[in-house]
Design an enzyme around this catalytic site. Structure first.
Site, PDB file in Angstrom:
ATOM      1  N   GLY A   1       0.827  -1.189   0.000  1.00  0.00           N
ATOM      2  CA  GLY A   1       0.000   0.000   0.000  1.00  0.00           C
ATOM      3  C   GLY A   1       0.865   1.244   0.000  1.00  0.00           C
ATOM      4  O   GLY A   1       2.050   1.199   0.354  1.00  0.00           O
ATOM      5  N   CYS A   2       0.271   2.368  -0.377  1.00  0.00           N
ATOM      6  CA  CYS A   2       1.039   3.610  -0.481  1.00  0.00           C
ATOM      7  C   CYS A   2       1.506   4.099   0.885  1.00  0.00           C
ATOM      8  O   CYS A   2       2.696   4.406   1.074  1.00  0.00           O
ATOM      9  CB  CYS A   2       0.232   4.676  -1.210  1.00  0.00           C
ATOM     10  SG  CYS A   2      -1.471   4.865  -0.618  1.00  0.00           S
ATOM     11  N   TYR A   3       0.598   4.176   1.854  1.00  0.00           N
ATOM     12  CA  TYR A   3       1.000   4.624   3.187  1.00  0.00           C
ATOM     13  C   TYR A   3       2.034   3.686   3.822  1.00  0.00           C
ATOM     14  O   TYR A   3       3.037   4.155   4.377  1.00  0.00           O
ATOM     15  CB  TYR A   3      -0.221   4.733   4.106  1.00  0.00           C
ATOM     16  CG  TYR A   3      -1.143   5.886   3.836  1.00  0.00           C
ATOM     17  CD1 TYR A   3      -0.702   7.206   3.930  1.00  0.00           C
ATOM     18  CD2 TYR A   3      -2.482   5.671   3.512  1.00  0.00           C
ATOM     19  CE1 TYR A   3      -1.567   8.271   3.704  1.00  0.00           C
ATOM     20  CE2 TYR A   3      -3.351   6.733   3.291  1.00  0.00           C
ATOM     21  CZ  TYR A   3      -2.892   8.028   3.378  1.00  0.00           C
ATOM     22  OH  TYR A   3      -3.750   9.077   3.163  1.00  0.00           O
TER      23      TYR A   3
END
Length: 355
Positions: free
Chosen positions: A151-153
């Site tokens: 995921g990006c975070y």
């Protein structure tokens, strides 16, 4: 020349894959699928690709599996729950799978089913999947048949914490206090391309909001990164709060750490510089500098700044990336390069776009 397919080529991560892979010297995009845009040239949906890509969207229907097995690697830029329906058959046919959704990120079935509200379709294959963060899992990625693209975070959080957790693993005493606070902001493209009232121009412009405060599905992924992949020998309690900010793309994560007496004896700037000195996409800024999201826009680069305040026994780690590139499509291409033995930066040496 690798033959590849992109399943779900109309979202923001899908079009980023097309942009990056169209100029990759070792791949040919054989299939680009979309049910809603089937039969349309990709350049009619995304005019930015005129003169770059002559591809046409396909709806392979009942022939999907037989068509995809003609490829060397299939990228799924689809919602959660799609890739796992096809992955077992593709892997059995010798095809590599890179999923940009969450189907293969979490090794805990219980966590996956709790946070994503899906029954996992191939739990045995999940056990074999590699978490696609090359800077911490390169060897596993090399031999994997299935990649769960991060995921990006979590990408910003795990890479922002990696050097200090690894240093702490080598120490006899804890270097940081148990509590870690991650205050993260993302541009609205991170929420996808679908129409939603909360994402329209009048709602997001001149606005700034938190979400997922009670619990966000990226939290267990960050915890997995710290305690499983980085194998932290001390328990860290992570508080993660994401925010939506009025910009199109970009991500800024601020990580707050309390330092112990032992931690104050270390030079965190030197530790971070040493940890990432050989990583092509990680840039540790000189002491005293601050990163900004524009400096990484449309690139696969992630920039980190370390600010240590021993008088207050605290450290602040600042991390920026483009959420659609290093936070999604670029990282997937980076994983593909690792899987097939290419130079890791092949097709990814794009200069960030300014202004």
């Amino acid at each position: 020349m690798l033959q590849i397919a992109i399943v779900g080529g109309t979202g923001y991560t899908g079009v980023e894959l097309i942009r990056l892979l169209s100029s990759h010297p070792k791949v040919n995009i054989k299939w680009l699928t979309s049910r809603s845009e089937a039969g349309k040239p990709v350049a009619s949906t995304f005019p930015s690709l005129r003169g770059i890509s002559e591809l046409t969207y396909s709806d392979l229907g009942e022939d999907t599996l037989s068509a995809l097995t003609q490829c060397d690697v299939v990228f799924f830029a689809t919602p959660h729950g799609v890739a796992m329906q096809q992955a077992e058959a593709l892997v059995a046919a010798g095809v590599k799978v890179i999923d940009l959704a969450a189907d293969f990120r979490l090794q805990s079935l219980q966590d996956f089913e709790h946070w994503y509200k899906h029954k996992h379709a191939c739990p045995d294959l999940l056990k074999q999947a590699a978490y696609g963060l090359p800077e911490i899992n390169r060897e596993a990625i090399k031999s994997a048949s299935v990649i769960g693209n991060p995921g990006c975070y979590p990408t910003t959080a795990i890479l922002g914490l990696k050097p200090v957790i690894e240093a702490q693993n080598l120490a006899s005493d804890a270097l940081i206090e148990p509590r870690i606070i991650i205050d993260a902001k993302s541009g609205v493209s991170g929420a996808g391309r679908q129409a939603k009232l909360s994402l329209n121009y009048a709602e997001t412009t001149d606005n700034f909001s938190a979400y997922g405060v009670a619990g966000h599905r990226h939290l267990p992924e960050i915890e997995q990164g710290v305690h499983v992949l980085l194998q932290s020998k001390f328990t860290q309690n992570i508080r993660f709060v994401p925010h939506l900010v009025p910009m199109i793309r970009g991500m800024f994560s601020t990580i707050h750490l309390g330092l112990t007496e032992a931690g104050c004896q270390l030079d965190l700037q030197a530790i971070y510089e040493q940890a990432y000195k050989d990583e092509p996409f990680i840039d540790v800024l000189p002491a005293g500098e601050f990163p900004d999201t524009r400096s990484v826009r449309a690139s696969n680069r992630l920039r980190i700044a370390v600010h240590q305040n021993n008088s207050n026994k605290e450290a602040t780690i600042l991390v920026v990336q483009d959420n659609l590139v290093k936070g999604a499509a670029g990282q997937a291409v980076q994983c593909m390069n690792v899987m097939f033995g290419f130079e890791e930066s092949l097709g990814l040496n794009h200069v960030p776009v300014v202004p």
